[in-house]
Structure formats: structure tokens, C-alpha cells
Write a protein that holds these residues in place. Structure first.
Motif, PDB file in Angstrom:
ATOM      1  N   GLY A 125      -3.064  -2.627   7.794  1.00 62.36           N
ATOM      2  CA  GLY A 125      -3.883  -4.127   7.263  1.00 62.36           C
ATOM      3  C   GLY A 125      -4.985  -4.262   8.126  1.00 62.36           C
ATOM      4  N   LYS A 143       0.746  -1.239  -0.115  1.00 61.37           N
ATOM      5  CA  LYS A 143      -0.102  -0.086  -0.001  1.00 61.37           C
ATOM      6  C   LYS A 143       0.740   1.154   0.042  1.00 61.37           C
ATOM      7  N   ARG A 155      -6.112   0.405  18.381  1.00 58.18           N
ATOM      8  CA  ARG A 155      -7.355   0.392  17.354  1.00 58.18           C
ATOM      9  C   ARG A 155      -8.101   1.736  17.604  1.00 58.18           C
ATOM     10  N   ARG A 172     -10.760 -10.784   7.485  1.00 59.72           N
ATOM     11  CA  ARG A 172     -10.624  -9.455   7.010  1.00 59.72           C
ATOM     12  C   ARG A 172     -11.405  -9.232   5.593  1.00 59.72           C
ATOM     13  N   ARG A 177       6.273  -5.499  12.378  1.00 63.02           N
ATOM     14  CA  ARG A 177       4.951  -5.837  12.722  1.00 63.02           C
ATOM     15  C   ARG A 177       4.499  -6.752  13.667  1.00 63.02           C
TER      16      ARG A 177
END
Ligand code: S3P
Length: 183
Positions: free
Chosen positions: A93, A27, A70, A154, A132
Motif C-alpha cells: 500500500g 491487489k 522502505r 497517498r 499489517r
């Protein structure tokens, strides 16, 4: 003036351009190229969060936990999307899958899902785990299982995107010519 330059000068998109997809789907790389061709700013949501919180995403997960991340991710997304400017935004992601983030993205943006197979994502992520937090500790075999399972969870969010890009469509020129130009 070549055909491509003409297209760039004849764009009819009004909204922000938002790239979504699993970790390792490129991305940020695609977003930077696209922004540069469109001559607008590029914003990386994870980078904006790290800058605000004054620590890396890994440190944030470690010290404050995923729920806190989040919440901040949702707030930052809302803040960036509601500004009155044209940008290319690269999300994390997990971004589309929490709170009402996908609705927000589609309200303020034109969304593109960069879709790849689990095997391809695995090959991209196997040497890019360190930064990550969700995959740092996984072995190669565990990583493939994690990708497959997370994609099942997802995909329903990712597939709410305005456009799904696969392999040959995953170039800035394709996006501009097919989705952002007056044809
Ligand atoms: C995450 C993806 C990461 C980052 C965080 C969580 C996820 O972003 O937001 O580590 O839940 O998939 P990238 O997709 O840019 O790696």
C-alpha cells in the motif's frame, strides 16, 4: 474459440502489469487471478521482501523500523521491475509513495490503481489488521481515521497510475478486455 480466449491470444501489452492501492484493496487476489488468466507469473512485493529478509513484514518493521523497510522495498521493486519478463506485480500500500517508486512503476509497467472508499477499506481491514504493522494497534474508530488521512496523502501518488479501476471495473476480464487487448 470463445470471444474471451480470442482476446487472450491477441494481447498487445509489452510491459509488466503493476497493481497498486491501499492496504485491503485486494491487489494480491486480483493479481493472482489476472496472472493466471494471462498465463504469466504473479509476484507479490511484500512476499519477495519477506523471503529475502527471512522474516515477516511485521517482524521487519518491529526489528529494523519503517525507514529500513522502505529502503529494501525500493531496492526490491527496482530489482523485480528491471528483469526482462512479463509478470503481474502486486505492490504494498505504501510502495508508490516513497523514493521515485511511482516513476519506476510507470516506466517498467502498466499501472492500475484499485480505488475503493475509506468505508469499504475499513470493512476489509477491520479483521485483517494482525499482519499489517501500521494498523495492528488501532481501534475500529482509529482505523477509519487512519485510512481517511492516509488516503489524502497517498491518493496523489496512486492517481499517477495509468488506469484507475473502481468497483465494476475491478475484474481480470475487464482489465484484459479494456486495457491489454488489441481491439
Ligand atoms: C503497507 C502496506 C502493506 C505492507 C506494509 C506497509 C503500507 O502491504 O507493504 O505493511 O504502507 O500501506 P499491503 O498493502 O499488501 O497490506
Amino acid at each position: 474459440m470463445n470471444k474471451f480466449v480470442k482476446k487472450i491470444n491477441n494481447l498487445n501489452y509489452q510491459k509488466k502489469i503493476v497493481l497498486i492501492g491501499f492496504m485491503g484493496s485486494g491487489k494480491t487476489t486480483l493479481g493472482k487471478k489476472l496472472a493466471s488468466k494471462l498465463n504469466i507469473s504473479f509476484v507479490d512485493l511484500d512476499e519477495a521482501i519477506a523471503e529475502q529478509e527471512k522474516m515477516s513484514i511485521s517482524q521487519l518493521f518491529e526489528t529494523k523500523g519503517e525507514d529500513y523497510f522502505r529502503k529494501i522495498e525500493h531496492q526490491k521493486l527496482k530489482e523485480i521491475l528491471s528483469k526482462n519478463n512479463k509478470i503481474v506485480l502486486s505492490t504494498g500500500g505504501g510502495t508508490p509513495c516513497f523514493y521515485e517508486n511511482m516513476q519506476l512503476i510507470n516506466h517498467y509497467g502498466i499501472s492500475f490503481y484499485l480505488k475503493y472508499t475509506p468505508a469499504f477499506l475499513h470493512s476489509r481491514l477491520i479483521n485483517a489488521k494482525a499482519k499489517r504493522p501500521l494498523i495492528q494497534q488501532l481501534t475500529s474508530e482509529e482505523l477509519l481515521g487512519f485510512i481517511e488521512q492516509k488516503l489524502v496523502e497517498r491518493q496523489p501518488f496512486y492517481e499517477q497510475s495509468n488506469y484507475i479501476l473502481e468497483e465494476i471495473n475491478l475484474t481480470p476480464d475487464f482489465i484484459i478486455a479494456q486495457h491489454l487487448s488489441n481491439k
